[in-house]
Design a protein around this motif. Sequence first.
Motif, PDB file in Angstrom:
ATOM      1  N   ILE A 225       0.873  -1.190   0.000  1.00  0.00           N
ATOM      2  CA  ILE A 225       0.000   0.000   0.000  1.00  0.00           C
ATOM      3  C   ILE A 225       0.901   1.228   0.000  1.00  0.00           C
ATOM      4  N   ILE A 226       0.588   2.187  -0.858  1.00  0.00           N
ATOM      5  CA  ILE A 226       1.293   3.456  -0.838  1.00  0.00           C
ATOM      6  C   ILE A 226       0.348   4.487  -0.242  1.00  0.00           C
ATOM      7  N   THR A 227       0.816   5.243   0.751  1.00  0.00           N
ATOM      8  CA  THR A 227      -0.028   6.219   1.424  1.00  0.00           C
ATOM      9  C   THR A 227       0.512   7.632   1.220  1.00  0.00           C
ATOM     10  N   SER A 228      -0.353   8.600   1.474  1.00  0.00           N
ATOM     11  CA  SER A 228       0.103   9.990   1.400  1.00  0.00           C
ATOM     12  C   SER A 228       1.218  10.240   2.418  1.00  0.00           C
ATOM     13  N   THR A 229       1.149   9.540   3.539  1.00  0.00           N
ATOM     14  CA  THR A 229       2.195   9.675   4.566  1.00  0.00           C
ATOM     15  C   THR A 229       3.542   9.172   4.059  1.00  0.00           C
ATOM     16  N   ASP A 230       3.538   8.118   3.243  1.00  0.00           N
ATOM     17  CA  ASP A 230       4.790   7.618   2.665  1.00  0.00           C
ATOM     18  C   ASP A 230       5.465   8.695   1.822  1.00  0.00           C
ATOM     19  N   ILE A 231       4.648   9.449   1.073  1.00  0.00           N
ATOM     20  CA  ILE A 231       5.209  10.492   0.210  1.00  0.00           C
ATOM     21  C   ILE A 231       5.703  11.662   1.047  1.00  0.00           C
ATOM     22  N   VAL A 232       4.964  12.007   2.107  1.00  0.00           N
ATOM     23  CA  VAL A 232       5.418  13.057   3.016  1.00  0.00           C
ATOM     24  C   VAL A 232       6.761  12.659   3.643  1.00  0.00           C
ATOM     25  N   LYS A 233       6.885  11.397   4.053  1.00  0.00           N
ATOM     26  CA  LYS A 233       8.138  10.910   4.648  1.00  0.00           C
ATOM     27  C   LYS A 233       9.283  10.953   3.642  1.00  0.00           C
ATOM     28  N   TYR A 234       8.968  10.702   2.388  1.00  0.00           N
ATOM     29  CA  TYR A 234       9.978  10.758   1.329  1.00  0.00           C
ATOM     30  C   TYR A 234      10.642  12.134   1.309  1.00  0.00           C
ATOM     31  N   LEU A 235       9.840  13.178   1.546  1.00  0.00           N
ATOM     32  CA  LEU A 235      10.385  14.531   1.636  1.00  0.00           C
ATOM     33  C   LEU A 235      10.998  14.788   3.004  1.00  0.00           C
ATOM     34  N   GLY A 236      10.232  14.455   4.054  1.00  0.00           N
ATOM     35  CA  GLY A 236      10.618  14.838   5.407  1.00  0.00           C
ATOM     36  C   GLY A 236      11.870  14.180   5.931  1.00  0.00           C
ATOM     37  N   THR A 237      12.193  12.982   5.448  1.00  0.00           N
ATOM     38  CA  THR A 237      13.413  12.304   5.888  1.00  0.00           C
ATOM     39  C   THR A 237      14.633  12.716   5.058  1.00  0.00           C
ATOM     40  N   GLY A 238      14.391  13.484   4.007  1.00  0.00           N
ATOM     41  CA  GLY A 238      15.495  13.918   3.159  1.00  0.00           C
ATOM     42  C   GLY A 238      15.849  12.958   2.041  1.00  0.00           C
ATOM     43  N   ARG A 239      15.137  11.816   1.954  1.00  0.00           N
ATOM     44  CA  ARG A 239      15.434  10.844   0.884  1.00  0.00           C
ATOM     45  C   ARG A 239      15.282  11.450  -0.501  1.00  0.00           C
ATOM     46  N   VAL A 240      14.357  12.394  -0.616  1.00  0.00           N
ATOM     47  CA  VAL A 240      14.099  13.009  -1.913  1.00  0.00           C
ATOM     48  C   VAL A 240      15.365  13.641  -2.483  1.00  0.00           C
ATOM     49  N   PHE A 241      16.227  14.168  -1.603  1.00  0.00           N
ATOM     50  CA  PHE A 241      17.418  14.868  -2.085  1.00  0.00           C
ATOM     51  C   PHE A 241      18.474  13.911  -2.636  1.00  0.00           C
ATOM     52  N   ASP A 242      18.352  12.620  -2.283  1.00  0.00           N
ATOM     53  CA  ASP A 242      19.272  11.628  -2.835  1.00  0.00           C
ATOM     54  C   ASP A 242      19.062  11.450  -4.335  1.00  0.00           C
ATOM     55  N   GLN A 243      17.853  11.758  -4.802  1.00  0.00           N
ATOM     56  CA  GLN A 243      17.513  11.567  -6.219  1.00  0.00           C
ATOM     57  C   GLN A 243      17.812  12.796  -7.067  1.00  0.00           C
ATOM     58  N   LEU A 244      18.079  13.924  -6.395  1.00  0.00           N
ATOM     59  CA  LEU A 244      18.233  15.179  -7.121  1.00  0.00           C
ATOM     60  C   LEU A 244      19.674  15.403  -7.572  1.00  0.00           C
ATOM     61  N   VAL A 245      19.817  15.719  -8.826  1.00  0.00           N
ATOM     62  CA  VAL A 245      21.121  16.087  -9.383  1.00  0.00           C
ATOM     63  C   VAL A 245      21.081  17.552  -9.811  1.00  0.00           C
ATOM     64  N   THR A 246      20.106  17.870 -10.645  1.00  0.00           N
ATOM     65  CA  THR A 246      19.956  19.247 -11.118  1.00  0.00           C
ATOM     66  C   THR A 246      18.982  20.039 -10.261  1.00  0.00           C
ATOM     67  N   GLY A 247      18.198  19.331  -9.439  1.00  0.00           N
ATOM     68  CA  GLY A 247      17.171  19.998  -8.638  1.00  0.00           C
ATOM     69  C   GLY A 247      15.805  19.978  -9.288  1.00  0.00           C
ATOM     70  N   ASP A 248      15.722  19.480 -10.525  1.00  0.00           N
ATOM     71  CA  ASP A 248      14.448  19.472 -11.238  1.00  0.00           C
ATOM     72  C   ASP A 248      13.517  18.407 -10.666  1.00  0.00           C
ATOM     73  N   VAL A 249      12.245  18.765 -10.533  1.00  0.00           N
ATOM     74  CA  VAL A 249      11.263  17.880  -9.917  1.00  0.00           C
ATOM     75  C   VAL A 249      11.090  16.561 -10.661  1.00  0.00           C
ATOM     76  N   SER A 250      11.327  16.565 -11.971  1.00  0.00           N
ATOM     77  CA  SER A 250      11.140  15.346 -12.769  1.00  0.00           C
ATOM     78  C   SER A 250      12.067  14.222 -12.319  1.00  0.00           C
ATOM     79  N   GLU A 251      13.194  14.580 -11.699  1.00  0.00           N
ATOM     80  CA  GLU A 251      14.146  13.561 -11.241  1.00  0.00           C
ATOM     81  C   GLU A 251      13.568  12.701 -10.124  1.00  0.00           C
ATOM     82  N   VAL A 252      12.717  13.289  -9.312  1.00  0.00           N
ATOM     83  CA  VAL A 252      12.148  12.516  -8.203  1.00  0.00           C
ATOM     84  C   VAL A 252      10.785  11.947  -8.533  1.00  0.00           C
ATOM     85  N   MET A 253      10.046  12.593  -9.415  1.00  0.00           N
ATOM     86  CA  MET A 253       8.689  12.129  -9.712  1.00  0.00           C
ATOM     87  C   MET A 253       8.676  10.874 -10.568  1.00  0.00           C
TER      88      MET A 253
END
Length: 313
Positions: A225-253
Amino acid sequence: MNQNGRTNKQGDKLLKMPGKFDRGPVEFESRIVEQQGQVMGIATRDVIAVAQTATIINAVETMTTCGFRRLPIVDPGTRKMRGIVTASDIISLMGGGDRYSLVTVKNEGNLIAALNESVREVMSQQFISLTPMASIQDAINLIVEKKIGGVPILDDQGVLQGIVTERDLMRLFETERSMLTVEEIMSSPLRVIGPDSPISAVTREMVKHTFRRLPVVSDEVLFGIITSTDIVKYLGTGRVFDQLVTGDVSEVMALPVRDLMSGDLITTTPNTGITQASKEMLDKGIGALPVIENSRLIGLVTEFDLVKAFAGR
């Protein structure tokens, strides 16, 4: 490309489910006593909130650390409530809805810049509230009728006094007994998504259908199950920044949804009583249980479903 095509097709479909749903009206074994006491007796009083000047990423980090799906926004001195930011608002920011323009238009696709904007840019300024003199029944009515997960409690000056949630009501119902089964109250059929679907597909589905969670299904077998909380945690734990190279949103989406799911998969069966299902959810601290029959997903029972059932609605 072919794999993505198959995934998107699966994510778009409705999972058709067998079941015995034509049962006629349900007779409730018991109902909650209609208490006219104060809602503050079950509400959380020491409410964590942030100021309008906090950044979006600061708000998301607070939500992640505290395990919140909603965060009041207040004036720092008076604690007068100015708005509320919810997991749904963050989903909208991440590509699901109108708040996505903060990333794509105002910040030209730069997710880091967008997350450093003020939280006032994504908070909801129109919100429903209760007064400290409201009854528990008032809280039930609002949560069930408006289909919201929590309601802030404000005094006559608009100062935040507490918050009451679906989970608070679930705890209130712990001593209630019902002859209802999970099958009689579960949500079905369900919209599902595939494990290789990108995050962008999940956020679009959640906003479009006002879902907090989506079953992840592969070849008609429940993957998780994927929840809205899982996506919030993806940002809140900083994991999202591991995927960013240029900073463009398409890299994480473009990240597959399978990479965001967390925790063990806990399920229930259609014949389980709702009293037992409620206890399981409270004990595990989860908001929903997939319903499995003959190794197949046939429905989903949520906190909202249980509150509505126990309240006799």
